[in-house]
Design a protein around this motif. Sequence first.
Motif, PDB file in Angstrom:
ATOM      1  N   GLU A 130     170.614  18.954  37.660  1.00 43.00           N
ATOM      2  CA  GLU A 130     171.209  20.191  36.948  1.00 43.00           C
ATOM      3  C   GLU A 130     170.966  20.162  35.485  1.00 43.00           C
ATOM      4  O   GLU A 130     170.399  21.458  34.965  1.00 43.00           O
ATOM      5  N   SER A 131     170.933  19.388  34.551  1.00 41.61           N
ATOM      6  CA  SER A 131     170.797  19.177  33.317  1.00 41.61           C
ATOM      7  C   SER A 131     169.226  19.353  33.217  1.00 41.61           C
ATOM      8  O   SER A 131     168.588  20.190  32.387  1.00 41.61           O
ATOM      9  N   ASP A 132     168.330  18.985  34.243  1.00 44.23           N
ATOM     10  CA  ASP A 132     166.936  19.167  33.897  1.00 44.23           C
ATOM     11  C   ASP A 132     166.584  20.470  34.105  1.00 44.23           C
ATOM     12  O   ASP A 132     165.715  21.108  33.476  1.00 44.23           O
ATOM     13  N   ILE A 133     167.162  21.076  35.394  1.00 41.59           N
ATOM     14  CA  ILE A 133     166.952  22.477  35.538  1.00 41.59           C
ATOM     15  C   ILE A 133     167.339  23.270  34.361  1.00 41.59           C
ATOM     16  O   ILE A 133     166.420  24.179  34.000  1.00 41.59           O
ATOM     17  N   GLU A 134     168.437  23.228  33.701  1.00 46.08           N
ATOM     18  CA  GLU A 134     168.708  23.831  32.488  1.00 46.08           C
ATOM     19  C   GLU A 134     167.674  23.980  31.493  1.00 46.08           C
ATOM     20  O   GLU A 134     167.125  24.659  31.031  1.00 46.08           O
ATOM     21  N   GLY A 135     167.108  22.490  31.432  1.00 53.05           N
ATOM     22  CA  GLY A 135     166.215  22.105  30.229  1.00 53.05           C
ATOM     23  C   GLY A 135     164.702  23.202  30.615  1.00 53.05           C
ATOM     24  O   GLY A 135     164.150  23.565  29.705  1.00 53.05           O
ATOM     25  N   LEU A 136     164.438  23.000  32.003  1.00 55.45           N
ATOM     26  CA  LEU A 136     163.342  23.636  32.320  1.00 55.45           C
ATOM     27  C   LEU A 136     163.460  25.040  32.248  1.00 55.45           C
ATOM     28  O   LEU A 136     162.470  25.750  31.790  1.00 55.45           O
ATOM     29  N   LYS A 137     164.619  25.714  32.615  1.00 53.64           N
ATOM     30  CA  LYS A 137     164.839  27.243  32.312  1.00 53.64           C
ATOM     31  C   LYS A 137     164.664  27.235  30.820  1.00 53.64           C
ATOM     32  O   LYS A 137     163.966  28.607  30.544  1.00 53.64           O
ATOM     33  N   ALA A 138     165.098  26.597  29.909  1.00 54.85           N
ATOM     34  CA  ALA A 138     164.909  26.950  28.303  1.00 54.85           C
ATOM     35  C   ALA A 138     163.481  26.647  28.140  1.00 54.85           C
ATOM     36  O   ALA A 138     162.936  27.503  27.236  1.00 54.85           O
ATOM     37  N   GLU A 139     162.872  25.817  28.562  1.00 59.00           N
ATOM     38  CA  GLU A 139     161.497  25.537  28.279  1.00 59.00           C
ATOM     39  C   GLU A 139     160.649  26.523  28.774  1.00 59.00           C
ATOM     40  O   GLU A 139     159.687  27.064  27.989  1.00 59.00           O
ATOM     41  N   GLY A 140     160.884  27.197  29.829  1.00 60.57           N
ATOM     42  CA  GLY A 140     160.200  28.383  30.430  1.00 60.57           C
ATOM     43  C   GLY A 140     160.264  29.517  29.779  1.00 60.57           C
ATOM     44  O   GLY A 140     159.328  30.214  29.652  1.00 60.57           O
ATOM     45  N   LYS A 141     161.455  29.719  29.202  1.00 63.05           N
ATOM     46  CA  LYS A 141     161.687  30.878  28.239  1.00 63.05           C
ATOM     47  C   LYS A 141     161.019  30.753  27.025  1.00 63.05           C
ATOM     48  O   LYS A 141     160.191  31.554  26.520  1.00 63.05           O
ATOM     49  N   ARG A 142     161.071  29.481  26.535  1.00 66.28           N
ATOM     50  CA  ARG A 142     160.269  29.108  25.275  1.00 66.28           C
ATOM     51  C   ARG A 142     158.838  29.312  25.529  1.00 66.28           C
ATOM     52  O   ARG A 142     157.895  29.944  24.695  1.00 66.28           O
TER      53      ARG A 142
END
Length: 157
Positions: A51-63
């Motif tokens: 779940e932490s990785d997923i949140e990181g990927l979401k943030a990275e996708g937005k960036r």
Amino acid sequence: MATLYELQGALLQIQRMIEDGNEGLEDTLESIELATADKLEGYAMVIKNVESDIEGLKAEGKRLAERRKAMESNVKRMKDSMYEALLTVEGNRLKTDKFTFSLRKSTSVQIVDESLIPQQFIQTETKISKTELSKALKNGESIAGASLVENQSLSIR
């Protein structure tokens, strides 16, 4: 080490044996429950990490989406500058060792008033068929609400 599914099956089997009156299974039950607790704890830790990785990927996708938009905007600005520069060159054409830059004319349909476009040019999903409208306008038909507009666009080869 047994899987969680296997541990659940063993727990159900021991539970049935206890319910049937078998004795002395409490130690076995406790060891299986301990193994199940360890397994559940391990699953929970993995889930938290994922779940932490997923949140990181979401943030990275937005960036990355913001970065992509900025890059697209920069490319558009550069093309606009090139377009303006080619307007000042004789013949609107420039050849270099690596590229040939030119302005080419094209036509597109400009819809002035959608309500005036005849039904035959309107697609079933209530979109105007600019291709068909363009063909009709190019064939000399006069259509209220639309006209051909000549444009220029940058061509890089």
